[in-house]
Design an enzyme around this catalytic site. Structure first.
Site, PDB file in Angstrom:
ATOM      1  N   THR A  39       0.847  -1.195   0.000  1.00 29.50           N
ATOM      2  CA  THR A  39       0.000   0.000   0.000  1.00 29.50           C
ATOM      3  C   THR A  39       0.883   1.245   0.000  1.00 29.50           C
ATOM      4  OG1 THR A  39      -1.848  -1.096   1.084  1.00 29.50           O
ATOM      5  CG2 THR A  39      -1.695   1.283   1.357  1.00 29.50           C
ATOM      6  N   HIS A  51      -6.907 -11.349  -0.965  1.00 24.48           N
ATOM      7  CA  HIS A  51      -6.246 -10.865   0.267  1.00 24.48           C
ATOM      8  C   HIS A  51      -6.995 -11.445   1.468  1.00 24.48           C
ATOM      9  CE1 HIS A  51      -4.023  -8.564   3.035  1.00 24.48           C
ATOM     10  NE2 HIS A  51      -4.097  -7.357   2.497  1.00 24.48           N
ATOM     11  N   ASN A  62      -3.662 -10.142   7.184  1.00 24.36           N
ATOM     12  CA  ASN A  62      -3.399  -8.833   7.818  1.00 24.36           C
ATOM     13  C   ASN A  62      -4.589  -8.154   8.473  1.00 24.36           C
ATOM     14  OD1 ASN A  62      -0.864  -9.357   6.908  1.00 24.36           O
ATOM     15  ND2 ASN A  62      -0.805  -7.752   5.365  1.00 24.36           N
ATOM     16  N   TYR A  77      -7.790  -7.941   7.599  1.00 25.54           N
ATOM     17  CA  TYR A  77      -8.861  -7.366   6.784  1.00 25.54           C
ATOM     18  C   TYR A  77     -10.052  -8.329   6.752  1.00 25.54           C
ATOM     19  CZ  TYR A  77      -5.211  -4.026   5.918  1.00 25.54           C
ATOM     20  OH  TYR A  77      -4.219  -3.099   6.111  1.00 25.54           O
ATOM     21  N   ASN A  92      -4.015  -4.805  13.443  1.00 25.32           N
ATOM     22  CA  ASN A  92      -5.457  -4.563  13.316  1.00 25.32           C
ATOM     23  C   ASN A  92      -6.272  -5.349  14.343  1.00 25.32           C
ATOM     24  OD1 ASN A  92      -5.252  -2.691  11.148  1.00 25.32           O
ATOM     25  ND2 ASN A  92      -4.916  -4.388   9.734  1.00 25.32           N
TER      26      ASN A  92
END
Length: 369
Positions: free
Chosen positions: A28, A178, A181, A183, A238
């Site tokens: 990102t 994805h 991480n 998400y 996260n």
């Protein structure tokens, strides 16, 4: 000279033949333009790095609700598809291969990103500790997300499918789901963030259901041989945790092993923080459960990357920060040249500084531009 490095040997990821085993990890960089459309600066950035075997694009939201950071590119509008097409054309003209990473951040968002300033969505109404980004780049405390209704979940799966089809229309060689991480798919998978009581929560099979539905639907749409999957079993970021990561991710790998995926991508974030996301385990224990191509990522240098491939723990290594600072990483491996050190102050947002202006080796055939 390291011209005989195992990292420089060709291989293939499903239907994607690649010139070497050096992969650009998804990174990102927050440099998309208005409407989250890829820019000409991004064209140059990716073109510079096309000598790697495979470029995995920065994560790209599959729907407006999937965004959680400023200026991240999407793959849900015609303008975004056209912007990405310029990038894939440039990468292909430079001899490279590229897949797009399909992203929905789930609760890692803020209502200021959301259509009609709605709350972000998640498996359960549990906020992440700490602060996250808003569209201005300022940080605010994470909000408590809204738990997705069971009836909404097919629409999420459909958005992944449409994103994958859009990626192929944009000229990508494939897609990466994805699942890492912290998400959305990872939030469903791990029991620290999924407290649902419907068919998407509770048992391991139920928590993995959304991920498997996405894998099933995306592979049906664009071909398993053009679909990769990224997971991060030990990633604590996260607000992520799981009571038994080894069982959870062993199950996932066993399930996806039924699909002839292009590759499985295991990110090692958290290996250096044992216990931060649940009981630590050796990620190499997942290797025997997977019969396809495997790439690994996190903290590798040339020697550790060569070792992991030589020992059979992986078929390729995805480099993140080294690829930011070394667009000619393949040439540096070939010539045993030193690697540039990345400037972390330029990682997110900004212009060409720290993005397209890292020095390259003048002996490198691709540098005369």
């Amino acid at each position: 000279m390291s011209a005989d490095s195992i990292l420089l040997q060709p291989t293939s990821f499903g239907a994607i033949p690649v010139a070497n085993r050096v992969v650009m990890a998804p990174l990102t960089r927050c440099r998309a333009g208005a409407g989250n459309v890829p820019t000409d600066l991004m064209v140059e950035y990716y073109r510079q790095r096309a000598s790697v075997g495979l470029i995995i694009s920065e994560a790209s939201q599959i729907m407006p609700e999937g965004q959680g950071y400023p200026s991240t590119p999407g793959i849900h509008s015609d303008e975004q598809i056209a912007g990405w097409r310029k990038i894939t054309d440039a990468v292909h003209q430079a001899g490279g291969k590229m897949v797009l990473q399909l992203w929905h951040v789930g609760r890692v968002s803020h209502s200021e990103f959301q259509p009609n300033q709605a709350l972000p969505v998640a498996p359960s109404a549990m906020a992440i500790p700490g602060e996250g980004y808003t569209p201005s780049g300022a940080k605010k405390p994470y909000e408590t997300p809204r738990a997705l209704e069971t009836a909404e979940i097919p629409g999420i799966v459909a958005a992944y499918v449409q994103g994958a089809k859009n990626a192929m229309a944009a000229g990508f060689d494939g897609v990466e789901i994805h699942g890492a991480n912290g998400y959305l798919l990872d939030q469903f998978l791990r029991d620290g963030s999924n407290k649902r009581t419907d068919q998407y929560g509770g048992s391991l099979e139920n928590r993995a259901r959304l991920l498997m539905e996405v894998v099933d639907a995306v592979t049906a749409a664009v071909g398993a041989e053009r679909t990769g999957l990224r997971i991060s079993p030990l990633q604590p970021a996260n607000g992520m945790s799981d009571s038994n990561p080894k069982a959870t991710f062993s199950y996932v790998v066993e399930q996806v092993n039924a699909y002839p995926l292009a590759y499985l991508h295991i990110a090692g974030m958290g290996v250096d923080q044992p216990g931060a996301a649940g009981p630590a385990f050796d990620l190499n224990s997942l290797r025997p459960l997977w019969s396809g191509k495997l790439m690994v990522n996190y903290g590798y240098d040339q020697s550790s990357a060569e070792k992991v491939v030589t020992e059979g723990h992986a078929d390729a290594v995805a480099f993140g920060k080294p690829m930011i600072a070394n667009p000619d990483l393949v040439a540096r491996i070939e010539q045993d040249a030193p690697w540039n050190v990345p400037d972390s102050s330029t990682f997110y947002g900004g212009g060409e500084h720290g993005y397209t202006d890292y020095p390259v080796l003048y002996t490198h055939s691709h540098s005369a531009t």
